[in-house]
Design an enzyme around this catalytic site. Sequence first.
Site, PDB file in Angstrom:
ATOM      1  N   GLY A 191     -22.110  49.532  20.261  1.00 18.87           N
ATOM      2  CA  GLY A 191     -23.212  48.718  20.416  1.00 18.87           C
ATOM      3  C   GLY A 191     -22.784  47.236  20.790  1.00 18.87           C
ATOM      4  O   GLY A 191     -23.878  46.494  21.064  1.00 18.87           O
ATOM      5  N   THR A 212     -20.649  50.903   9.769  1.00 22.00           N
ATOM      6  CA  THR A 212     -19.801  50.958   8.987  1.00 22.00           C
ATOM      7  C   THR A 212     -19.092  49.871   8.492  1.00 22.00           C
ATOM      8  O   THR A 212     -19.636  48.728   8.928  1.00 22.00           O
ATOM      9  CB  THR A 212     -18.557  52.152   9.628  1.00 22.00           C
ATOM     10  OG1 THR A 212     -18.437  51.600  10.894  1.00 22.00           O
ATOM     11  CG2 THR A 212     -18.908  53.594   9.349  1.00 22.00           C
ATOM     12  N   ASP A 243     -26.709  49.268  11.500  1.00 24.03           N
ATOM     13  CA  ASP A 243     -26.527  50.526  10.345  1.00 24.03           C
ATOM     14  C   ASP A 243     -25.266  50.714  10.606  1.00 24.03           C
ATOM     15  O   ASP A 243     -24.767  51.740  11.046  1.00 24.03           O
ATOM     16  CB  ASP A 243     -27.708  51.453  10.491  1.00 24.03           C
ATOM     17  CG  ASP A 243     -27.523  52.626   9.556  1.00 24.03           C
ATOM     18  OD1 ASP A 243     -26.699  52.237   8.350  1.00 24.03           O
ATOM     19  OD2 ASP A 243     -28.363  53.458   9.423  1.00 24.03           O
ATOM     20  N   HIS A 298     -31.748  53.903   3.004  1.00 19.22           N
ATOM     21  CA  HIS A 298     -32.470  53.894   4.387  1.00 19.22           C
ATOM     22  C   HIS A 298     -34.259  53.076   4.087  1.00 19.22           C
ATOM     23  O   HIS A 298     -34.592  52.612   5.068  1.00 19.22           O
ATOM     24  CB  HIS A 298     -32.654  55.244   5.040  1.00 19.22           C
ATOM     25  CG  HIS A 298     -31.519  55.748   5.182  1.00 19.22           C
ATOM     26  ND1 HIS A 298     -30.953  57.078   4.719  1.00 19.22           N
ATOM     27  CD2 HIS A 298     -30.403  55.328   6.242  1.00 19.22           C
ATOM     28  CE1 HIS A 298     -29.597  57.258   5.388  1.00 19.22           C
ATOM     29  NE2 HIS A 298     -29.432  56.309   6.212  1.00 19.22           N
ATOM     30  N   ASP A 303     -26.176  58.997  11.462  1.00 16.85           N
ATOM     31  CA  ASP A 303     -26.939  60.095  10.461  1.00 16.85           C
ATOM     32  C   ASP A 303     -28.342  60.364  10.431  1.00 16.85           C
ATOM     33  O   ASP A 303     -29.115  61.243  10.150  1.00 16.85           O
ATOM     34  CB  ASP A 303     -26.615  59.825   8.943  1.00 16.85           C
ATOM     35  CG  ASP A 303     -26.908  58.395   8.674  1.00 16.85           C
ATOM     36  OD1 ASP A 303     -28.196  57.975   8.476  1.00 16.85           O
ATOM     37  OD2 ASP A 303     -26.205  57.471   8.589  1.00 16.85           O
TER      38      ASP A 303
HETATM   39  N1  SAM Z   1     -25.144  54.230   5.463  1.00 16.93           N
HETATM   40  C1  SAM Z   1     -23.612  54.022   6.167  1.00 16.93           C
HETATM   41  C2  SAM Z   1     -22.904  53.076   5.300  1.00 16.93           C
HETATM   42  O1  SAM Z   1     -22.734  51.900   5.224  1.00 16.93           O
HETATM   43  O2  SAM Z   1     -21.759  53.645   4.566  1.00 16.93           O
HETATM   44  C3  SAM Z   1     -23.528  53.580   7.448  1.00 16.93           C
HETATM   45  C4  SAM Z   1     -24.184  54.776   8.277  1.00 16.93           C
HETATM   46  S1  SAM Z   1     -23.931  55.167  10.014  1.00 16.93           S
HETATM   47  C5  SAM Z   1     -23.234  56.849   9.740  1.00 16.93           C
HETATM   48  C6  SAM Z   1     -22.531  54.145  10.592  1.00 16.93           C
HETATM   49  C7  SAM Z   1     -22.190  54.390  12.116  1.00 16.93           C
HETATM   50  O3  SAM Z   1     -22.049  53.279  12.752  1.00 16.93           O
HETATM   51  C8  SAM Z   1     -21.146  55.476  12.036  1.00 16.93           C
HETATM   52  O4  SAM Z   1     -21.585  56.870  12.376  1.00 16.93           O
HETATM   53  C9  SAM Z   1     -20.394  54.894  13.309  1.00 16.93           C
HETATM   54  O5  SAM Z   1     -19.772  55.854  14.156  1.00 16.93           O
HETATM   55  C10 SAM Z   1     -21.333  54.036  13.792  1.00 16.93           C
HETATM   56  N2  SAM Z   1     -20.437  52.568  14.505  1.00 16.93           N
HETATM   57  C11 SAM Z   1     -19.509  52.025  14.163  1.00 16.93           C
HETATM   58  N3  SAM Z   1     -19.124  50.881  14.929  1.00 16.93           N
HETATM   59  C12 SAM Z   1     -20.143  50.995  15.954  1.00 16.93           C
HETATM   60  C13 SAM Z   1     -20.185  50.324  17.253  1.00 16.93           C
HETATM   61  N4  SAM Z   1     -19.298  49.330  17.536  1.00 16.93           N
HETATM   62  N5  SAM Z   1     -21.220  50.843  18.046  1.00 16.93           N
HETATM   63  C14 SAM Z   1     -22.068  51.627  17.619  1.00 16.93           C
HETATM   64  N6  SAM Z   1     -22.046  52.447  16.523  1.00 16.93           N
HETATM   65  C15 SAM Z   1     -20.952  52.002  15.608  1.00 16.93           C
END
Ligand code: SAM
Length: 288
Positions: A145, A165, A163, A68, A92
């Site tokens: 997003g 996945t 940020d 972060h 998170d």
């Molecule tokens: N630090 C983390 C990692 O790289 O392992 C990533 C943290 S964060 C929890 C990632 C977030 O992205 C998830 O909660 C997921 O729901 C969100 N996410 C994935 N695709 C997305 C999208 N198209 N629009 C918005 N959020 C999204």
Amino acid sequence: MDYQPTGGVSWSQDWDPTTTITIKVKEQLHCETSPYQKLEFFDSETYGRFFTLDGLMMVNEKDEFVYHEMISHVAMATNPGIKRILIIGGGDGGTSRELARYGSVEHIDMVELDERVVRLCQQYLPYTAGHLEKEDRIDLHFRDGCKFVEEADDESYDLIVVDSTDPIGFGEGLFTKAFYENCYRILSDDGILVNQHESPYYAFHVHGMKRAYQRLDEIFPIAKVYQYHMPTYPSGHWLFGFASKKLDPIDDHYPEVWESLHLKTRYYNSNIHKGAFALPNFVLENLK
Ligand code: SAM
């Protein structure tokens, strides 16, 4: 990657077909499947409370500060004038926690697809999500997003932080050319995009890293990659992308301005800022 007690209770994640990380846990705090993914929360001796999505480590108390701080402060020290921020993903709360430390930031839109991620992190991970309730500069949007950036006005943000996945399932859209083109359009003239840029080590992540870099490099005049050490992510060697219309993270770095803010950090400092952009040869080769 299911929760399987193995002579003591443990959680494990495959890092590649032949490598697995295992963490001894005290207990599983919560498990549910949202319309998007499986969310699990655990407590452990070494890593404290941690949270996984579809069995993959997202955040834990021991090393979340690395991720972060590095996703936030590099851009803020390159353009101390950043006021309007868009975070995509990041449910998170750790990224918005770091960015909200800047009194100069006026507004943060955080666009997270899965509301359950935010709500459960507020319940189980106060160290990353505790501020969300109190911080009135942060607006939460529970949406995709990709759609959000498609509909956003031109030049409406100074910083976009992706940020996300990994580029699989609904996370994939955040690694596409169309998404980056919209990011370019909605960034101000001296705007910056920072994105989760995968890892240069195991094959699956290398593929994502190359694709992300090629696309960013096609669209932004400045596209760079910087590294950080994340012990609980596969291989521990991870990258963020830095892209902008005109600011270079080294030539336009203002260490004095950033240091005058006296923000206490555990990983980021002005030397790390510079050093993180010095990449090993095997990474440079792969980015060519
Ligand atoms: N630090 C983390 C990692 O790289 O392992 C990533 C943290 S964060 C929890 C990632 C977030 O992205 C998830 O909660 C997921 O729901 C969100 N996410 C994935 N695709 C997305 C999208 N198209 N629009 C918005 N959020 C999204």
